[in-house]
Design a protein around this motif. Structure first.
Motif, PDB file in Angstrom:
ATOM      1  N   UNK A 163      -3.659   3.405   7.044  1.00  0.00           N
ATOM      2  CA  UNK A 163      -3.476   3.177   5.866  1.00  0.00           C
ATOM      3  C   UNK A 163      -3.020   4.584   5.436  1.00  0.00           C
ATOM      4  N   UNK A 164      -2.892   5.507   4.445  1.00  0.00           N
ATOM      5  CA  UNK A 164      -3.156   6.899   3.413  1.00  0.00           C
ATOM      6  C   UNK A 164      -3.787   7.691   4.262  1.00  0.00           C
ATOM      7  N   UNK A 165      -3.073   7.647   5.495  1.00  0.00           N
ATOM      8  CA  UNK A 165      -3.252   8.962   7.038  1.00  0.00           C
ATOM      9  C   UNK A 165      -4.773   8.322   7.376  1.00  0.00           C
ATOM     10  N   UNK A 166      -5.239   7.779   7.622  1.00  0.00           N
ATOM     11  CA  UNK A 166      -6.219   7.195   7.859  1.00  0.00           C
ATOM     12  C   UNK A 166      -6.489   6.575   9.727  1.00  0.00           C
ATOM     13  N   UNK A 203     -10.426  13.320   3.124  1.00  0.00           N
ATOM     14  CA  UNK A 203     -10.105  11.904   2.544  1.00  0.00           C
ATOM     15  C   UNK A 203      -9.771  10.776   1.435  1.00  0.00           C
ATOM     16  N   UNK A 204      -8.683  10.002   1.437  1.00  0.00           N
ATOM     17  CA  UNK A 204      -9.033   8.833   0.317  1.00  0.00           C
ATOM     18  C   UNK A 204      -9.499   7.691   1.379  1.00  0.00           C
ATOM     19  N   UNK A 260       7.744   9.824   1.447  1.00  0.00           N
ATOM     20  CA  UNK A 260       6.216  10.430   1.523  1.00  0.00           C
ATOM     21  C   UNK A 260       5.916   9.588   0.099  1.00  0.00           C
ATOM     22  N   UNK A 261       3.833  10.419   0.507  1.00  0.00           N
ATOM     23  CA  UNK A 261       2.996   9.400  -0.099  1.00  0.00           C
ATOM     24  C   UNK A 261       2.576   9.600  -1.441  1.00  0.00           C
ATOM     25  N   UNK A 262       2.447   8.460  -1.557  1.00  0.00           N
ATOM     26  CA  UNK A 262       2.852   8.468  -3.412  1.00  0.00           C
ATOM     27  C   UNK A 262       1.562   7.636  -4.049  1.00  0.00           C
ATOM     28  N   UNK A 264       0.708  -0.631   0.108  1.00  0.00           N
ATOM     29  CA  UNK A 264      -0.199  -0.013  -0.151  1.00  0.00           C
ATOM     30  C   UNK A 264       1.042   0.887  -0.512  1.00  0.00           C
ATOM     31  N   UNK A 265       0.089   2.638  -0.094  1.00  0.00           N
ATOM     32  CA  UNK A 265       1.092   3.505  -0.437  1.00  0.00           C
ATOM     33  C   UNK A 265       2.480   3.526  -0.791  1.00  0.00           C
ATOM     34  N   UNK A 266       1.340   2.945  -2.142  1.00  0.00           N
ATOM     35  CA  UNK A 266       3.372   3.260  -3.247  1.00  0.00           C
ATOM     36  C   UNK A 266       4.109   1.760  -3.598  1.00  0.00           C
TER      37      UNK A 266
END
Ligand SMILES: [Cu+2]
Length: 246
Positions: A227-230, A176-177, A124-126, A69-71
């Motif tokens: 995950x994804x800043x959640x 939110x993602x 860094x988030x991709x 996840x996240x790239x």
């Protein structure tokens, strides 16, 4: 005192890393075990550029999946109940924390962090580019528009005709993602993932085409804390709904 506790914590991680790994052809073997309450270990020390052979053993009573996840470039792999799968993973060449999500769709999940080098902060988030898979789509095929919000999944129809179905997911969240999974609901109630549009950012959309036979299907978002800043489990918050393909 502070310095010593830090040293001990680092040593503990290294010992754990050594205990659950061994060398072998096709990359260093890293064992991941899936049980009914989640996956272990939760963190693994790796070297930038290192080739890994993940030996993923499912000791639970459910079907698990693992995916980057996240790239992190690890394709989704399903590990049926009682089985072992050995996907390869090459650690990117720069220091960072790479995340592998180990989970039962709609059930428990663990985010396994692979820490490469001396990184103490996440990479860094991709977000992945939205999936665009329209090769088999003909204009006469059905389209299902699905709205993703915090925390609901709302299709514009609850039944669709069997055949090629184009799913267009729109994330109306302001911050939110979200993601859209399409899963078959099997007779015993378990879920089989058929396709996904991953990492749809706020105010973004994505689409995919799936060829579905008649039956019951679930639309869901499986983003979990970390995950994804959640900070929350989207599925548990209500991000799922069922549709019928006729
Ligand atoms: Cu979501």
């Amino acid at each position: 005192m502070k310095t010593w506790s830090g040293v001990i914590a680092v040593a503990g991680v290294l010992v754990l890393g050594a205990a659950c790994t061994s060398s072998g052809a096709g990359g260093r073997e890293v064992r991941i075990t899936q049980k009914d309450d989640g996956c272990t270990p939760a963190s693994i020390s790796v070297t930038p550029g290192e080739k890994l052979k993940l030996v993923v053993k499912n000791s639970s009573s459910k079907d698990f999946e693992v995916e980057g996840i996240e790239g992190a470039q690890l394709q989704e792999v399903v590990i049926p109940e009682g089985r072992t799968r050995t996907p390869g993973f090459t650690v990117p060449s720069r220091d960072g924390v790479y995340k592998i999500k180990c989970y039962v769709p709609g059930g428990v999940s663990t985010i396994i962090e692979l820490t490469a080098g001396g990184a103490t902060t996440p990479q860094s988030k991709q977000p992945d580019a939205p999936t665009e898979n329209s090769a088999s789509f003909a204009p006469s095929d059905a389209t299902l528009n699905v709205t993703l919000a915090d925390y609901t999944v709302t299709p514009d129809a609850t039944s669709v005709k069997a055949g090629a179905i184009r799913f267009i997911a729109t994330n109306v969240s302001t911050d939110a993602v979200h993601e859209l999974y399409v899963l078959k609901v099997k007779d015993n109630g378990s879920l089989e993932s058929l396709g996904e549009i991953e990492s749809i950012g706020p105010k973004q959309n994505g689409s995919m085409v799936l060829d579905l036979s008649p039956g019951k299907y679930r639309l869901a978002c499986f983003i979990v804390p970390g995950e994804a800043g959640s900070k929350v489990d989207h599925y548990q918050k209500g991000m799922h709904t069922d549709i019928t393909v006729e």
